[in-house]
Scaffold this motif. Structure first.
Motif, PDB file in Angstrom:
ATOM      1  N   UNK A 100      12.021   4.977   4.872  1.00 22.95           N
ATOM      2  CA  UNK A 100      12.282   5.116   6.224  1.00 22.95           C
ATOM      3  C   UNK A 100      12.362   3.992   6.643  1.00 22.95           C
ATOM      4  N   UNK A 101      12.889   3.088   7.971  1.00 21.26           N
ATOM      5  CA  UNK A 101      12.516   2.408   8.817  1.00 21.26           C
ATOM      6  C   UNK A 101      12.048   0.758   8.035  1.00 21.26           C
ATOM      7  N   UNK A 102      13.037   0.749   7.201  1.00 18.72           N
ATOM      8  CA  UNK A 102      12.311  -0.448   6.115  1.00 18.72           C
ATOM      9  C   UNK A 102      11.242  -0.176   6.127  1.00 18.72           C
ATOM     10  N   UNK A 103      10.914   1.070   4.758  1.00 21.16           N
ATOM     11  CA  UNK A 103      10.029   1.058   4.316  1.00 21.16           C
ATOM     12  C   UNK A 103       8.847   0.872   4.506  1.00 21.16           C
ATOM     13  N   UNK A 104       8.760   1.168   6.960  1.00 21.41           N
ATOM     14  CA  UNK A 104       7.567   1.404   6.964  1.00 21.41           C
ATOM     15  C   UNK A 104       6.170   1.990   6.198  1.00 21.41           C
ATOM     16  N   UNK A 105       6.684   3.328   5.179  1.00 22.86           N
ATOM     17  CA  UNK A 105       5.399   3.953   5.173  1.00 22.86           C
ATOM     18  C   UNK A 105       4.920   3.593   3.655  1.00 22.86           C
ATOM     19  N   UNK A 129       4.499  -2.820  -5.545  1.00 21.72           N
ATOM     20  CA  UNK A 129       4.061  -4.418  -4.686  1.00 21.72           C
ATOM     21  C   UNK A 129       4.767  -4.846  -6.558  1.00 21.72           C
ATOM     22  N   UNK A 130       4.642  -6.059  -6.485  1.00 21.21           N
ATOM     23  CA  UNK A 130       5.823  -7.571  -7.370  1.00 21.21           C
ATOM     24  C   UNK A 130       4.749  -8.050  -7.970  1.00 21.21           C
ATOM     25  N   UNK A 131       5.288  -9.566  -8.332  1.00 21.37           N
ATOM     26  CA  UNK A 131       4.545 -10.214  -8.656  1.00 21.37           C
ATOM     27  C   UNK A 131       3.871 -11.184  -7.937  1.00 21.37           C
ATOM     28  N   UNK A 132       3.946 -11.143  -6.861  1.00 22.58           N
ATOM     29  CA  UNK A 132       2.218 -11.596  -5.090  1.00 22.58           C
ATOM     30  C   UNK A 132       1.513 -10.855  -5.259  1.00 22.58           C
ATOM     31  N   UNK A 133       1.329  -9.349  -6.404  1.00 21.95           N
ATOM     32  CA  UNK A 133      -0.168  -8.955  -6.198  1.00 21.95           C
ATOM     33  C   UNK A 133      -0.901  -9.829  -6.951  1.00 21.95           C
ATOM     34  N   UNK A 134      -0.656 -10.766  -8.126  1.00 23.21           N
ATOM     35  CA  UNK A 134      -1.593 -11.468  -8.739  1.00 23.21           C
ATOM     36  C   UNK A 134      -1.070 -13.124  -8.089  1.00 23.21           C
ATOM     37  N   UNK A 151      10.525  -6.013  -0.207  1.00 29.08           N
ATOM     38  CA  UNK A 151      10.760  -6.365  -2.050  1.00 29.08           C
ATOM     39  C   UNK A 151      11.073  -4.787  -2.186  1.00 29.08           C
ATOM     40  N   UNK A 152      10.036  -3.879  -1.372  1.00 23.90           N
ATOM     41  CA  UNK A 152      10.899  -2.301  -1.503  1.00 23.90           C
ATOM     42  C   UNK A 152      12.037  -1.696  -0.732  1.00 23.90           C
TER      43      UNK A 152
END
Length: 299
Positions: free
Chosen positions: A169-174, A40-45, A199-200
């Motif tokens: 891969x694929x713009x962090x689809x996983x 995640x990032x700050x958006x988690x909160x 973000x990833x």
């Protein structure tokens, strides 16, 4: 593009790293630092930030080093828990405070435990969400084969470059798949998942995030080696009043990790959420916010 909301976006050099963070609440209010997890990032909160600010706290939620818009130092050693805990202590100092309430989920929780252990003087109160105390985690790995099975991904992350190539891969689809497979249906909106993928997908972000696991694995090997040759080990005691919030439907972490912590955390309150997953502050956003506000107001 910045995510708009009842917060402001800021950046600062904190110690030796540049961190992006969002902040809300009045400058003179007691400080609360919110630390997110992987991936995640700050958006988690986003739900807890306004709730805590409305309750009378100055809230700061950083992108931890390596994540999203924060600086991404090179090398595994840059992501040792010693460095991560120092970032939080320096962030508190950046706001001209001697201490703060520190909250962490997942990897943010690992770091929150470390701040309380390594820098007890800066932690007024501690709240941890679905992240094990380090001694409890080692205990469960030693006695519980089920926890080893749940921790398979942490072992896989030790492989060089392949995990980030696979996740990215694929713009962090996983990354999106990870959330969909481990969260309660409808917990995350399509817009939420788009933001996590973005973000990833920032250059170096996945390598930095996975380096957290690589650095911790190496730290644990070094700690065990010292113990075996009789050099002892550091104390893992937590002096701060502590609240442990736990979603019981966590795929990665056993609920047994919440048990028998008195030896290390004598002033502890545990609240379990039977229907919540690992993403407890999303599944039970209002209840988690209420628990934090009530706990912080109890001292």
């Amino acid at each position: 593009m910045e995510i708009e909301g009842p917060w402001t976006h800021e950046q600062a050099i904190v110690g030796d790293v540049r961190l992006h963070y969002v902040t809300a609440g009045d400058d003179d209010d007691p400080l609360v630092v919110l630390l997110h997890g992987f991936p995640e990032f700050w958006y988690s909160w986003r739900e807890q930030i306004p709730a805590l600010a409305d309750a009378g706290y100055r809230v700061v939620a950083p992108d931890m080093r390596g994540y999203n818009r924060s600086e991404k130092p090179h090398g595994v050693r840059s992501y040792r828990t010693e460095e991560l805990a120092e970032d939080v202590a320096n962030l508190i100092e950046h706001f001209d405070r001697d201490e703060a309430r520190v909250v962490g989920h997942d990897w943010g929780g690992v770091v929150a435990w470390e701040v309380a252990i390594r820098h007890p003087e800066v932690v007024e109160q501690l709240a941890v969400l679905n992240a094990p105390h380090p001694a409890a985690y080692r205990r469960e790995l030693a006695r519980n084969a089920e926890q080893w099975k749940r921790s398979w991904y942490a072992m896989a992350f030790q492989i060089p470059w392949l995990p980030e190539a696979w996740l990215g891969a694929q713009d962090a689809a996983r990354v999106e798949t990870l959330f969909r497979e481990t969260a309660t249906p409808d917990t995350f909106s399509d817009d939420d998942l788009r933001r996590y993928r973005a973000a990833a997908s920032r250059p170096g972000a996945l390598t930095a995030a996975i380096n957290y696991y690589r650095a911790l694995f190496r730290e644990n090997l070094a700690s065990e080696a010292k113990r075996l040759v009789g050099r002892g080990s550091r104390t893992l005691d937590v002096d701060a009043p502590t609240l442990l919030l736990w979603g019981e439907r966590d795929d990665a972490l056993s609920v047994h990790l919440t048990e028998d912590l008195d030896r290390w955390v004598p002033d502890l309150r545990v609240e379990r959420f039977p229907e919540a997953t690992h993403w407890v502050q999303h599944d039970e956003a209002e209840a988690v916010s209420e628990s934090l506000v009530e706990f912080f107001g109890s001292s």
